[in-house]
Design a protein around this motif. Structure first.
Motif, short mmCIF file in Angstrom:
data_model
loop_
_atom_site.label_atom_id
_atom_site.label_comp_id
_atom_site.label_asym_id
_atom_site.label_seq_id
_atom_site.Cartn_x
_atom_site.Cartn_y
_atom_site.Cartn_z
N GLU A 164 4.54 -3.32 2.41
CA GLU A 164 3.23 -3.72 2.93
C GLU A 164 2.11 -2.87 2.32
N LEU A 165 2.37 -1.56 2.21
CA LEU A 165 1.38 -0.65 1.64
C LEU A 165 1.16 -0.94 0.16
N ASN A 167 1.56 -3.78 -1.45
CA ASN A 167 0.79 -5.02 -1.60
C ASN A 167 -0.70 -4.77 -1.35
N SER A 168 -0.99 -3.96 -0.34
CA SER A 168 -2.38 -3.65 -0.01
C SER A 168 -3.06 -2.86 -1.13
N LYS A 171 -3.71 -5.03 -4.17
CA LYS A 171 -4.84 -5.92 -3.90
C LYS A 171 -6.16 -5.19 -4.06
N ASP A 172 -6.18 -3.91 -3.64
CA ASP A 172 -7.41 -3.10 -3.74
C ASP A 172 -7.60 -2.48 -5.12
N ASN A 224 -0.94 6.60 0.85
CA ASN A 224 -1.89 6.40 1.96
C ASN A 224 -2.66 7.68 2.23
#
Length: 299
Positions: A164-165, A167-168, A171-172, A224
């Motif tokens: 999930e991280l 993919n985020s 995207k950014d 993160n």
């Protein structure tokens, strides 16, 4: 006459207070040794990395650290280059340190490891992430490999967090979405905040240790890092972040929090990299040896 005596007492009191404050500022509360990215391996040199030379550098480093009066030592991850198969000679040398040592896990430490969640046991660590206290300071050791492809078991909830991280971040368009970078889980983030609250209640200063830098953002930072920094930034008693991973070293302030990236020992054929950190009531002093940069950071 009475007035003269009164003024004399007042002057003596202020002189005494001044001397006491100056004394506190000139004597460190405690001192500890720092080593980053030993990255030993029984293999040929590659580029600027001289893997076999790391044992020789360690011997020199430990001989010098053993001359110092230290409360403990910290190794900031990547003790080895290709996983625990090369770990025994490194641990054997670390065991010759007069002051005990605390290990931090790095990405290279996970190479060819089957049970990634138990790897900390091979590195003489109490758990993958932990905290310890000395002289009214709390030292928080993060595991920034926990949420990563290389650092999580395939059926682990940490692997799902990583997906999930990842993919985020993609995207950014974040530069740190790289195979050798990792992050911390939501569980570890909650644990971190609880430790910071405890330190605040006990009026303890805090230093945070991690393998991956949290700041500045150069592509080497934890996945993160921004979430972690947002938590740290809420607590004024966090006095610094110290990391490894980026062998060239680095430094920046995240708001008021100094973030030091230590130079890696494995780099260059002959020049070493290690240091001693002195903690004072009003500053942090890093005394670097070899390639490690010396710094003085006022609170």
């Amino acid at each position: 006459m009475v007035k003269t005596k009164f003024y004399s007492i007042v002057i003596c009191f202020f002189l005494f207070t001044h001397v006491m404050v100056k004394g506190q500022q000139s004597i460190p509360v405690l001192r500890f040794g720092v080593i980053a990215d030993i990255q030993y391996a029984d293999k040929d040199d590659h580029g600027s990395r001289f893997y076999r030379k790391s044992l020789e550098k360690m011997e020199n480093c430990i001989a010098n650290l053993n001359q110092e009066k230290l409360a403990f030592n910290v190794v900031f991850g990547d003790l080895v280059d290709q996983g625990p198969k090369d770990l025994p000679p490194v641990i054997e040398l670390l065991n010759t340190l007069k002051a005990n040592y605390q290990n931090v896990l790095g990405n290279h430490d996970y190479v060819n490891v089957n049970d990634r969640e138990q790897i900390y046991q091979q590195f003489n660590m109490p758990s993958p992430y932990y905290a310890f206290e000395k002289a009214n300071w709390m030292f928080i050791v993060l595991n920034t490999n926990e949420v990563s492809e290389y650092g999580s078991n395939i059926d682990s909830p940490f692997r799902k967090e990583w997906e999930e991280l990842a993919n985020s971040l993609k995207k950014d368009g974040r530069k740190n979405m790289l195979p050798w970078n990792g992050g911390i889980s939501s569980i570890q983030l909650t644990w971190l905040e609880n430790k910071l609250k405890k330190a605040q209640e006990n009026k303890q200063n805090v230093l945070v240790f991690s393998h991956h830098p949290l700041f500045p953002e150069t592509g080497y930072e934890a996945l993160n890092n921004r979430e972690i920094l947002n938590v740290l930034d809420k607590y004024n008693h966090v006095k610094g972040i110290i990391s490894g991973h980026h062998h060239t070293g680095n430094f920046a302030y995240y708001h008021k929090i100094p973030s030091i990236t230590l130079e890696g020992m494995v780099e260059t054929a002959s020049e070493n990299a290690y240091g001693v950190i002195e903690l004072y009531h009003n500053k942090i002093v890093l005394i670097g040896q070899g390639r490690m940069t010396s710094r003085t950071l006022d609170f």
